[in-house]
Design an enzyme around this catalytic site. Structure first.
Site, mmCIF file in Angstrom:
data_model
loop_
_atom_site.group_PDB
_atom_site.id
_atom_site.type_symbol
_atom_site.label_atom_id
_atom_site.label_comp_id
_atom_site.label_asym_id
_atom_site.label_seq_id
_atom_site.Cartn_x
_atom_site.Cartn_y
_atom_site.Cartn_z
ATOM 1 N N ASP A 46 46.525 28.191 24.268
ATOM 2 C CA ASP A 46 46.642 29.555 23.450
ATOM 3 C C ASP A 46 46.096 30.656 24.388
ATOM 4 O O ASP A 46 46.027 31.853 24.237
ATOM 5 C CB ASP A 46 45.773 29.249 22.301
ATOM 6 C CG ASP A 46 44.317 29.091 22.411
ATOM 7 O OD1 ASP A 46 44.039 28.738 23.545
ATOM 8 O OD2 ASP A 46 43.502 28.932 21.422
ATOM 9 N N SER A 47 45.514 30.195 25.780
ATOM 10 C CA SER A 47 45.453 31.221 26.791
ATOM 11 C C SER A 47 46.705 32.164 27.105
ATOM 12 O O SER A 47 46.579 33.124 27.515
ATOM 13 C CB SER A 47 45.207 30.406 28.194
ATOM 14 O OG SER A 47 45.878 29.668 28.531
ATOM 15 N N ASP A 73 48.676 23.225 21.851
ATOM 16 C CA ASP A 73 47.438 23.697 21.680
ATOM 17 C C ASP A 73 47.488 24.326 20.130
ATOM 18 O O ASP A 73 48.086 25.224 19.807
ATOM 19 C CB ASP A 73 47.055 24.761 22.654
ATOM 20 C CG ASP A 73 45.293 24.959 22.728
ATOM 21 O OD1 ASP A 73 44.755 24.272 21.969
ATOM 22 O OD2 ASP A 73 45.103 25.863 23.402
ATOM 23 N N LYS A 112 45.772 19.730 21.156
ATOM 24 C CA LYS A 112 44.463 19.927 21.529
ATOM 25 C C LYS A 112 43.793 20.837 20.277
ATOM 26 O O LYS A 112 44.430 21.827 20.099
ATOM 27 C CB LYS A 112 44.119 20.697 22.755
ATOM 28 C CG LYS A 112 42.655 21.110 23.106
ATOM 29 C CD LYS A 112 42.694 21.710 24.615
ATOM 30 C CE LYS A 112 43.036 22.923 24.713
ATOM 31 N NZ LYS A 112 42.264 24.064 23.904
ATOM 32 N N GLU A 128 39.917 22.955 19.254
ATOM 33 C CA GLU A 128 38.650 23.352 19.628
ATOM 34 C C GLU A 128 37.702 22.994 18.520
ATOM 35 O O GLU A 128 37.758 23.216 17.330
ATOM 36 C CB GLU A 128 38.488 24.885 19.758
ATOM 37 C CG GLU A 128 39.313 25.497 20.973
ATOM 38 C CD GLU A 128 39.079 26.974 21.355
ATOM 39 O OE1 GLU A 128 38.276 27.657 20.498
ATOM 40 O OE2 GLU A 128 39.795 27.282 22.094
ATOM 41 N N GLU A 153 34.522 23.199 28.716
ATOM 42 C CA GLU A 153 34.701 24.519 29.304
ATOM 43 C C GLU A 153 33.438 25.508 29.560
ATOM 44 O O GLU A 153 32.724 25.520 28.678
ATOM 45 C CB GLU A 153 35.860 25.405 28.671
ATOM 46 C CG GLU A 153 35.924 26.832 29.037
ATOM 47 C CD GLU A 153 37.129 27.498 28.570
ATOM 48 O OE1 GLU A 153 37.837 27.065 27.826
ATOM 49 O OE2 GLU A 153 37.245 28.657 28.986
HETATM 50 O O1 KIV Z 1 44.243 27.690 26.236
HETATM 51 C C1 KIV Z 1 43.999 27.480 27.170
HETATM 52 O O2 KIV Z 1 44.322 27.440 28.318
HETATM 53 C C2 KIV Z 1 42.764 26.310 27.532
HETATM 54 C C3 KIV Z 1 42.109 26.056 28.661
HETATM 55 C C4 KIV Z 1 41.358 27.122 29.194
HETATM 56 C C5 KIV Z 1 41.411 24.647 28.557
HETATM 57 O O3 KIV Z 1 42.125 26.059 26.390
#
Ligand code: KIV
Length: 263
Positions: free
Chosen positions: A44-45, A83, A112, A114, A180
């Protein structure tokens, strides 16, 4: 051969460093796949490096699914990690399942989310329903406003909670955990305590694997990149070479160096 959760467990057991990179589209996904990266995280970056926001908070499950679909078309053997964005899994474990299914139907092999101890029930619920889950602890960017900024986590008294978070997500059935922005000594302790792989980003060289945001390591993000990233274009003449060098340096234990790590 396709990289699976079993491959990653075996790599940890054999001290073979695991490489992850983020990507959000077909062309970069194919290039990264061709360089032998083990997993692509459709992070989600994307809210920051693709959409231009200051945080990942505006990313929706629809955005995440769209980019996961684009990436999935580009990969051969590389694992695709979808994500779960902010607000897509915190309401209930049923909500998490529904959205994890969307990501997997978009082409993700694993998902993934959090959180540590607080996400144990959700992780268990997904794992019991056949979904491979990676947890993400330490600096969790979806909570940036609560954390008061993109800051190192787990220093001092907070170290104990982070270790407990790591142990609890492993017990819940997570196949890996992203660490992280945590002190390297703590990341080392967590890595030694867990039997699942730790994937570090700003967590020092002792982690079982590393992940970087693609735009940071290619030095094409117009804003400031974090200290824990490295500009791989500085010594490469093509993007292919830059990604290949990242893989070699992680495998050789050259990246991350002390300058990319926190104490
Ligand atoms: O969203 C993302 O790119 C991430 C990484 C920074 C691990 O969660």
């Amino acid at each position: 051969m396709a990289v699976t959760v079993t491959t990653m467990r075996k790599m940890k057991a054999e001290s073979d460093k695991i490489t992850w990179l983020t990507a959000y589209d077909y062309s970069f996904a194919s290039l990264i796949d061709a360089q032998g990266v083990d997993a692509i995280l459709v992070g989600d970056s994307l809210g920051m490096v693709v959409q231009g926001h200051d945080t990942p908070v505006p990313v929706t499950i629809e955005h995440s699914c769209y980019h996961t679909e684009c990436v999935a078309r580009g990969v051969g053997n590389t694992m695709v990690v979808g994500d779960l964005p902010f607000g897509s899994y915190q309401t209930s474990k049923e909500q998490a399942y529904e959205n994890a299914v969307k990501l997997m139907q978009a082409g993700a092999h694993t998902v993934k989310l959090e959180g540590g101890e607080l996400q144990v029930e959700t992780i268990q619920f997904l794992v019991e329903r056949g979904i491979a889950v990676c947890a993400h602890i330490g600096l969790t960017p979806q909570s940036v406003h609560q954390l008061g900024g993109f800051k190192v986590q787990g220093r001092g008294a907070a170290a104990k909670q982070l270790l407990e978070d790591a142990i609890s997500v492993e017990q819940a059935g997570a196949f890996a955990v992203v660490l992280e922005a945590v002190p390297q000594s703590l990341a080392k302790e967590i890595t030694e305590r867990l039997s699942i792989p730790t994937i570090g980003i700003g967590a020092g060289p002792a982690c079982d694997g590393q992940v970087l945001v693609l735009q940071d390591m290619l030095d094409i993000y117009p804003k400031k990149s974090p200290k824990f990233s490295k500009n791989y274009m500085a010594e490469a003449s093509t993007v292919h070479e830059a990604v290949g060098n990242y893989v070699s340096e992680v495998k050789a234990g050259v990246f991350p160096a002390q300058e990319h790590s926190f104490n």
